[in-house]
Design a protein around this motif. Structure first.
Motif, PDB file in Angstrom:
ATOM      1  N   LYS A  11       0.845  -1.201   0.000  1.00  0.00           N
ATOM      2  CA  LYS A  11       0.000   0.000   0.000  1.00  0.00           C
ATOM      3  C   LYS A  11       0.873   1.240   0.000  1.00  0.00           C
ATOM      4  O   LYS A  11       2.011   1.219   0.448  1.00  0.00           O
ATOM      5  CB  LYS A  11      -0.884   0.059   1.258  1.00  0.00           C
ATOM      6  N   ARG A  12       0.299   2.323  -0.437  1.00  0.00           N
ATOM      7  CA  ARG A  12       0.900   3.641  -0.222  1.00  0.00           C
ATOM      8  C   ARG A  12       0.443   4.087   1.157  1.00  0.00           C
ATOM      9  O   ARG A  12      -0.667   3.791   1.572  1.00  0.00           O
ATOM     10  CB  ARG A  12       0.421   4.631  -1.273  1.00  0.00           C
ATOM     11  N   VAL A  13       1.304   4.796   1.871  1.00  0.00           N
ATOM     12  CA  VAL A  13       0.973   5.236   3.222  1.00  0.00           C
ATOM     13  C   VAL A  13       0.973   6.760   3.255  1.00  0.00           C
ATOM     14  O   VAL A  13       1.927   7.403   2.813  1.00  0.00           O
ATOM     15  CB  VAL A  13       1.990   4.700   4.247  1.00  0.00           C
ATOM     16  N   GLN A  14      -0.116   7.313   3.760  1.00  0.00           N
ATOM     17  CA  GLN A  14      -0.231   8.764   3.904  1.00  0.00           C
ATOM     18  C   GLN A  14      -0.555   9.077   5.363  1.00  0.00           C
ATOM     19  O   GLN A  14      -1.486   8.512   5.930  1.00  0.00           O
ATOM     20  CB  GLN A  14      -1.353   9.302   3.013  1.00  0.00           C
ATOM     21  N   ARG A  15       0.238   9.945   5.971  1.00  0.00           N
ATOM     22  CA  ARG A  15      -0.054  10.372   7.340  1.00  0.00           C
ATOM     23  C   ARG A  15      -1.182  11.395   7.287  1.00  0.00           C
ATOM     24  O   ARG A  15      -1.194  12.276   6.428  1.00  0.00           O
ATOM     25  CB  ARG A  15       1.163  11.011   7.981  1.00  0.00           C
ATOM     26  N   VAL A  16      -2.115  11.270   8.212  1.00  0.00           N
ATOM     27  CA  VAL A  16      -3.240  12.208   8.265  1.00  0.00           C
ATOM     28  C   VAL A  16      -3.316  12.815   9.667  1.00  0.00           C
ATOM     29  O   VAL A  16      -2.587  12.411  10.575  1.00  0.00           O
ATOM     30  CB  VAL A  16      -4.574  11.518   7.875  1.00  0.00           C
ATOM     31  N   ALA A  17      -4.203  13.761   9.836  1.00  0.00           N
ATOM     32  CA  ALA A  17      -4.344  14.487  11.096  1.00  0.00           C
ATOM     33  C   ALA A  17      -4.523  13.541  12.271  1.00  0.00           C
ATOM     34  O   ALA A  17      -5.171  12.504  12.160  1.00  0.00           O
ATOM     35  CB  ALA A  17      -5.528  15.447  11.013  1.00  0.00           C
ATOM     36  N   GLY A  18      -3.931  13.893  13.391  1.00  0.00           N
ATOM     37  CA  GLY A  18      -4.083  13.104  14.601  1.00  0.00           C
ATOM     38  C   GLY A  18      -3.119  11.935  14.696  1.00  0.00           C
ATOM     39  O   GLY A  18      -3.216  11.128  15.608  1.00  0.00           O
ATOM     40  N   GLY A  19      -2.193  11.801  13.741  1.00  0.00           N
ATOM     41  CA  GLY A  19      -1.207  10.728  13.794  1.00  0.00           C
ATOM     42  C   GLY A  19      -1.654   9.422  13.162  1.00  0.00           C
ATOM     43  O   GLY A  19      -0.956   8.421  13.262  1.00  0.00           O
ATOM     44  N   ALA A  20      -2.808   9.415  12.522  1.00  0.00           N
ATOM     45  CA  ALA A  20      -3.290   8.203  11.859  1.00  0.00           C
ATOM     46  C   ALA A  20      -2.598   8.035  10.508  1.00  0.00           C
ATOM     47  O   ALA A  20      -1.991   8.968   9.991  1.00  0.00           O
ATOM     48  CB  ALA A  20      -4.802   8.279  11.671  1.00  0.00           C
ATOM     49  N   TRP A  21      -2.704   6.838   9.957  1.00  0.00           N
ATOM     50  CA  TRP A  21      -2.202   6.542   8.619  1.00  0.00           C
ATOM     51  C   TRP A  21      -3.359   6.139   7.736  1.00  0.00           C
ATOM     52  O   TRP A  21      -4.264   5.433   8.153  1.00  0.00           O
ATOM     53  CB  TRP A  21      -1.223   5.375   8.643  1.00  0.00           C
ATOM     54  N   LEU A  22      -3.304   6.578   6.492  1.00  0.00           N
ATOM     55  CA  LEU A  22      -4.263   6.163   5.489  1.00  0.00           C
ATOM     56  C   LEU A  22      -3.529   5.229   4.535  1.00  0.00           C
ATOM     57  O   LEU A  22      -2.514   5.612   3.944  1.00  0.00           O
ATOM     58  CB  LEU A  22      -4.819   7.379   4.745  1.00  0.00           C
ATOM     59  N   LEU A  23      -4.004   3.989   4.424  1.00  0.00           N
ATOM     60  CA  LEU A  23      -3.404   3.019   3.521  1.00  0.00           C
ATOM     61  C   LEU A  23      -4.162   3.064   2.202  1.00  0.00           C
ATOM     62  O   LEU A  23      -5.384   2.914   2.171  1.00  0.00           O
ATOM     63  CB  LEU A  23      -3.469   1.610   4.120  1.00  0.00           C
ATOM     64  N   ILE A  24      -3.421   3.283   1.121  1.00  0.00           N
ATOM     65  CA  ILE A  24      -4.027   3.502  -0.195  1.00  0.00           C
ATOM     66  C   ILE A  24      -3.487   2.464  -1.173  1.00  0.00           C
ATOM     67  O   ILE A  24      -2.281   2.270  -1.291  1.00  0.00           O
ATOM     68  CB  ILE A  24      -3.691   4.919  -0.705  1.00  0.00           C
ATOM     69  N   SER A  25      -4.392   1.795  -1.872  1.00  0.00           N
ATOM     70  CA  SER A  25      -4.018   0.809  -2.877  1.00  0.00           C
ATOM     71  C   SER A  25      -4.052   1.437  -4.267  1.00  0.00           C
ATOM     72  O   SER A  25      -4.896   2.283  -4.557  1.00  0.00           O
ATOM     73  CB  SER A  25      -4.995  -0.368  -2.823  1.00  0.00           C
ATOM     74  N   ASP A  26      -3.154   1.010  -5.128  1.00  0.00           N
ATOM     75  CA  ASP A  26      -3.207   1.449  -6.528  1.00  0.00           C
ATOM     76  C   ASP A  26      -4.324   0.734  -7.276  1.00  0.00           C
ATOM     77  O   ASP A  26      -4.729   1.161  -8.342  1.00  0.00           O
ATOM     78  CB  ASP A  26      -1.877   1.181  -7.228  1.00  0.00           C
ATOM     79  N   ASN A  27      -4.813  -0.362  -6.716  1.00  0.00           N
ATOM     80  CA  ASN A  27      -5.901  -1.125  -7.320  1.00  0.00           C
ATOM     81  C   ASN A  27      -7.227  -0.491  -6.893  1.00  0.00           C
ATOM     82  O   ASN A  27      -7.550  -0.466  -5.701  1.00  0.00           O
ATOM     83  CB  ASN A  27      -5.833  -2.580  -6.853  1.00  0.00           C
ATOM     84  N   PRO A  28      -8.017   0.019  -7.826  1.00  0.00           N
ATOM     85  CA  PRO A  28      -9.264   0.710  -7.465  1.00  0.00           C
ATOM     86  C   PRO A  28     -10.318  -0.195  -6.821  1.00  0.00           C
ATOM     87  O   PRO A  28     -11.293   0.298  -6.267  1.00  0.00           O
ATOM     88  CB  PRO A  28      -9.766   1.271  -8.799  1.00  0.00           C
TER      89      PRO A  28
END
Length: 57
Positions: A11-28
């Motif tokens: 997954k791609r990892v994006q840090r978001v507000a509050g210290g959470a991580w958003l895991l994002i797949s290239d597969n829609p």
């Protein structure tokens, strides 16, 4: 590459507000997944994945 709750994921990892991580797949077909700070103990970064797609001439 990540280990999330004992399961390997790429997954791609994006840090978001509050210290959470958003895991994002290239597969829609896969939804984004939010990992809250209190759940980080169940997440381990295993490494980085790279792919190069090109045409050999």
């Amino acid at each position: 590459m990540l280990l999330v709750h004992g399961e390997r994921r790429i997954k791609r990892v994006q840090r978001v507000a509050g210290g959470a991580w958003l895991l994002i797949s290239d597969n829609p077909r896969y939804e984004k997944e939010l990992i809250k700070p209190q759940d980080m103990k169940d997440v381990e970064i295993l490494g980085q994945c790279e792919i190069r797609i090109g045409r050999a001439v």
